[in-house]
Design an enzyme around this catalytic site. Structure first.
Site, PDB file in Angstrom:
ATOM      1  N   VAL A   1       0.826  -1.210   0.000  1.00 57.29           N
ATOM      2  CA  VAL A   1       0.000   0.000   0.000  1.00 57.29           C
ATOM      3  C   VAL A   1       0.854   1.251   0.000  1.00 57.29           C
ATOM      4  CG1 VAL A   1      -1.675   1.326   1.337  1.00 57.29           C
ATOM      5  CG2 VAL A   1      -1.941  -1.150   1.112  1.00 57.29           C
ATOM      6  N   CYS A   2       1.905   1.257   0.797  1.00 51.23           N
ATOM      7  CA  CYS A   2       2.760   2.447   0.889  1.00 51.23           C
ATOM      8  C   CYS A   2       3.428   2.739  -0.451  1.00 51.23           C
ATOM      9  CB  CYS A   2       3.795   2.239   1.984  1.00 51.23           C
ATOM     10  SG  CYS A   2       4.647   3.756   2.463  1.00 51.23           S
TER      11      CYS A   2
END
Length: 962
Positions: free
Chosen positions: A549-550
């Site tokens: 996600v990051c």
């Protein structure tokens, strides 16, 4: 596929045999000229293409006005005459023909034909790390590992470079790859200093092809083949076709179906032909000293009177692709003869071959097929019941083929078509059964109706439920007990895996095909005979292996990262936010956007879109750089923005840039759709409106109501803002969540994703994807074109003949792979199913353990005891789907609670749903046993309940582990 004009010539009167493969003809057209009878239906495929019929003679003066001429079902004398005229006037010339189970294609594009783009591959592109000033200038790639791809690249151009802008869009520059992985790109000494970003892109080079005329190529054939054995077989087929032409010239008719005397005469004529000589590059001019394969020529002659839909589909598809090559000068043309044979469709045992009497004409629409396989086989076909999953491009071609073949057209037979999608305008260019009036209709219903028009006897049933885990009550034990086989025409590997698993569960043969542009594959999976279906290792389903996600949110480095981010933006902004508000959930409104009040007009939606643009591509990036400045250094001394982390740059909104405007048009329209407001498709009016609107103040861009920068906890002021926003949105009618649909070119879904990903790529200096690439990646789809879909559908039709006519050994079946752009055609025998062992048990993917539920039904303890006594398996884990029914690791108390329960009672208790469900005859349980290794995959345990009372089981071979 949109050619400018098409002229048909064929005064031959329609006969019964034509209906086996010519899908524009029907019983009403018998005795009419074939071209005249076909014209109207051909024209309906595409109203923009002029379709004419020429009724006079074929003359040299007529032909010189065309770019391409294709001869089908023509005699050799006509081929030679037309070939000479076309050669004289620079017209590309093709010959295409099928005789039963063999086909022939010839191309003559002249002696000096220029191909602008040889392959289907996109030009090679890579991101730039640095470019030096000098002579030569040296370019360093951001990913040094990509350098080896440039070894075969002659010249390149550049885009998106900041600083050394002289290179952007420059004329092709030659390159040389150095040992250290850098690229020499020519003199850059006088150019500006390189600052950042940019991409280097391959420039494809044209090539010239030289073809021999037909009269020369007849005696010195250059054949397309992947091995010396294939080349020898192709040359033998070449002689067989010449002998068939000679037979017709002498007898004024082709060989009669399976007539041994006619076949022997064809063999004698082939033996008497002038020997073939080597073409350029292979013993040029020297005679081939190889014996004639008389058995092959004899078999060709015996079956040559037939006309088969799958053969016409395959050869017609390849011929059509060659026409497109001639018109577009894209992809290498055939060099020069292609021979395709599917004689493996005939029984290997000669005693099972049909008799002349069985293959005699019946005066019916299947006469062309009966001439090859006999009337008895046609009867078998008519009683089959097949499930076709997917009515898209390949599905339409398959259904057309089923109708022409008569699959399921008799008593007790039928075809069930399952597809949940609706016809979109973009489907019309590649999905054969649909017309403009079908747009908006369920694909299954429109396809079924069109198939019945092709063959009124076809028993076809449309179903609009998807075939997936949520619909197993529709497609359950009772449904599959009536199905003889499954054909899968699906556009995602996730869906293919599921359908293949259902076929393995019910022991049904699976015919499966896929395409990607001009690449296609067709495979057959037969229970206990071939291997089971396995998706490619690279075909992870959406969500199987998501990017971190990051990385996606803040540190993208590939185009896939930007597209995943854009796809998630769509989901958050236009689907989940609507569902959240509709449910009045007191949760952070990450996706409502920058407006704190419900939009009331189109301008409100534009204001929202502009604010969200600033948040995503301007203000949000600036915020990220404030947290992580470009010169930030970590404690170990390395720069924060290094390695895979690309330092982003904020964008300034500019309505004059097409990508900026496309984002605004798509986002504002989607936001309007979600709120039930009218939108606008006028980009000029939108641009004028944007010029008058003030740019949002960063202070008023509230991250709590937008997305990327939402904080996990809200202070009291933010909670009050959130409550106010929820209250305002909940006062109106419910919002409309938008479900992502990739195939509708008018709904703004792909416009939004493509524009958002492109802007994100600009932020981070990543080469952006085109719309077509974005659609392929985001939608997890496999792009389709009409030629490839027809080819793979034809290849599957050939395998269907074998499955229906079975049983056949594994050596009879063929997997196929083709690349029409590169003239690569491969057919190979499938692998045998892999054997697995555990102690004394041996099994394959097609085997299963079977245990009857009994009357009264057995308990879990009884089931475990049975498995140990009958199979020596000490079960330590038992699952139903993802629900754990039993574990040897549980406490004795918990085990005791479950061991005394009936198996269905326990399953119902654990899953929380009714067990068995209506129509469910079997529970498929998964085992874990003491002593198994990590790689052991036990066969499923089929706990047989029977229809209603447990007295019978689904149809299929009752075979288990040995």
């Amino acid at each position: 596929m949109g050619v400018g004009s098409l002229t048909l010539h064929d005064p031959q009167p329609t006969c019964w045999a034509d209906l086996a493969a010519q899908f524009f003809l029907s019983e009403r057209d018998l005795a009419r000229g074939r071209a005249e009878a076909s014209q109207e239906r051909v024209a309906k495929l595409n109203g923009a293409v002029q379709v004419c019929v020429h009724t006079g003679d074929i003359t040299e003066d007529l032909l010189r006005h065309f770019q391409v001429v294709v001869l089908t079902a023509s005699d050799l004398e006509e081929q030679l005459a037309v070939g000479r005229w076309c050669r004289k006037h620079g017209v590309c010339f093709l010959v295409a023909d099928t005789r039963g189970l063999v086909g022939q294609l010839f191309c003559d594009f002249g002696e000096d034909f220029t191909v602008q783009d040889q392959t289907e591959e996109e030009p090679l592109t890579a991101a730039i790390q640095h470019i030096s000033q000098g002579s030569p200038g040296v370019l360093t790639l951001r990913n040094a590992a990509e350098a080896h791809y440039f070894h075969q690249v002659g010249s390149v151009t550049f885009s998106g470079i900041e600083g050394m802008s002289e290179l952007n869009g420059c004329a092709p520059r030659p390159i040389r790859v150095q040992e250290d992985g850098t690229l020499e790109i020519g003199d850059t000494a006088t150019f500006s200093c390189y600052v950042r970003g940019g991409a280097v892109t391959e420039v494809k080079r044209p090539t010239t092809v030289s073809h021999a005329p037909l009269d020369a190529a007849l005696l010195q054939p250059c054949v397309v083949a992947q091995s010396p054995q294939e080349a020898r077989r192709a040359r033998c087929l070449h002689q067989a076709f010449r002998a068939l032409h000679r037979f017709r010239q002498l007898r004024a008719h082709p060989p009669r179906p399976w007539d041994p005397a006619d076949a022997e005469e064809v063999v004698r004529l082939a033996q008497a032909l002038e020997p073939l000589r080597g073409a350029e590059g292979e013993r040029e001019g020297e005679p081939w000293e190889e014996p004639l394969d008389e058995a092959l020529v004899r078999t060709v002659a015996l079956s040559s009177a037939g006309v088969l839909s799958p053969m016409a589909a395959m050869l017609g598809a390849v011929a059509a692709q060659e026409v497109l090559k001639a018109l577009s000068r894209k992809f290498l043309p055939l060099d020069q003869w292609l021979y395709f044979d599917a004689l493996d469709c005939l029984p290997e045992n000669g005693e099972l071959l049909p008799s002349p009497e069985a293959c005699a004409p019946r005066g019916c629409r299947y006469d062309g097929q009966i001439a090859v396989f006999g009337a008895g086989f046609q009867e078998q076909l008519s009683h089959q019941h097949y499930l076709l999953v997917g009515a898209g491009a390949i599905g339409c071609e398959l259904l057309k083929g089923f109708a022409l073949m008569g699959l399921g057209a008799g008593t007790g037979g039928g075809v069930t078509v399952a597809d949940m999608d609706h016809v979109e305008p973009s489907n019309l260019s590649r999905q054969f059964l649909f017309r403009a009036q079908d747009v908006g209709r369920p694909k299954a219903e429109a396809a079924a109706e069109a198939a019945r028009r092709l063959n009124p006897d076809l028993q076809v049933t449309p179903l609009t439920h998807a075939l997936d885990p949520t619909t197993e009550r529709h497609y359950g034990d009772s449904f599959f007990s009536r199905v003889d086989g499954v054909a899968a025409a699906l556009d995602s590997f996730q869906a293919r895996r599921y359908v293949a698993a259902r076929c393995a569960h019910y022991l049904k043969p699976l015919l499966e095909a896929g395409t990607q542009g001009t690449r296609g594959s067709a495979s057959v999976f037969v229970p206990h005979v071939t291997e089971g279906y396995r998706a490619p290792a690279s075909a992870a389903a959406p969500g199987d292996a998501p990017y971190p996600v990051c990385t996606v949110r803040h540190f993208p480095s590939t185009v896939e990262h930007t597209l995943q981010w854009a796809r998630e933006e769509f989901e958050w902004l236009f689907c989940l936010s609507a569902e959240t508000i509709n449910c009045h959930q007191q949760a952070p409104l990450q996706t409502v956007g920058v407006l704190r009040h419900r939009p009331r007009s189109w301008q409100d939606c534009v204001v929202w879109a502009l604010g969200h643009w600033q948040l995503c591509f301007g203000y949000g990036i600036a915020q990220l750089l404030r947290r992580h400045p470009p010169d930030k250094v970590l404690k170990d001394g390395t720069r924060f923005w290094s390695g895979p982390r690309r330092c982003p740059q904020p964008l300034e909104f500019d309505a004059s840039q097409d990508t900026h405007l496309l984002y605004m048009l798509a986002a504002a329209n989607l936001y309007a759709q979600m709120h039930g407001l009218p939108g606008s498709r006028d980009p000029s009016a939108l641009r004028e409106m944007l010029e008058l609107l003030p740019r949002p103040d960063p202070q008023h861009l509230d991250p709590i109501l937008s997305g990327d920068l939402a904080s996990p906890e809200l202070d009291p002021q933010q909670e009050a803002q959130l409550h106010e926003a929820l209250q305002d949105w909940s006062e109106g009618s419910p919002l409309e969540p938008l479900r992502f649909e990739k195939d509708d070119d008018c709904n703004f879904h792909m416009d939004f994703v493509t524009a958002a990903a492109s802007l994100r790529a600009q932020n981070y200096g990543i080469p952006a994807a085109t719309r077509a690439q974005s659609k392929r990646i985001v939608g997890q789809i496999i792009p389709a074109i009409a030629t490839t879909t027809a080819a793979v559908a034809g290849l599957l039709g050939l395998e269907l003949f074998k499955v229906v006519g079975g049983p056949r050994p594994r050596s009879a079946f063929r997997h196929s792979y083709l690349r029409l752009a590169e003239n690569y055609y491969s057919r190979y025998v499938p692998c045998a199913p892999a054997l697995q062992t555990f102690h004394h048990l041996t099994w394959t993917c097609w085997d299963r353990l079977k245990v009857s539920a009994g009357q009264p039904e057995r308990t879990l303890q009884s089931l475990l005891a049975h498995l140990q006594e009958q199979h020596g398996l000490r079960v330590n884990m038992l699952l139903l789907g993802k629900a754990l029914l039993y574990s040897a690791g549980w406490s004795p108390e918990k085990q005791a609670q479950r061991l005394g329960l009936r198996v269905t009672e326990l399953a119902q208790q654990v899953t929380g749903r009714r067990v068995p469900e209506p129509g469910q005859w079997v529970l498929a349980l998964e085992l874990g046993c003491e002593g198994e290794e990590d790689s052991t995959a036990f066969p499923p345990l089929h706990y047989e309940l029977g229809p209603g009372s447990g007295c019978s089981t689904p149809s299929g071979p009752a075979r288990g582990p040995q």
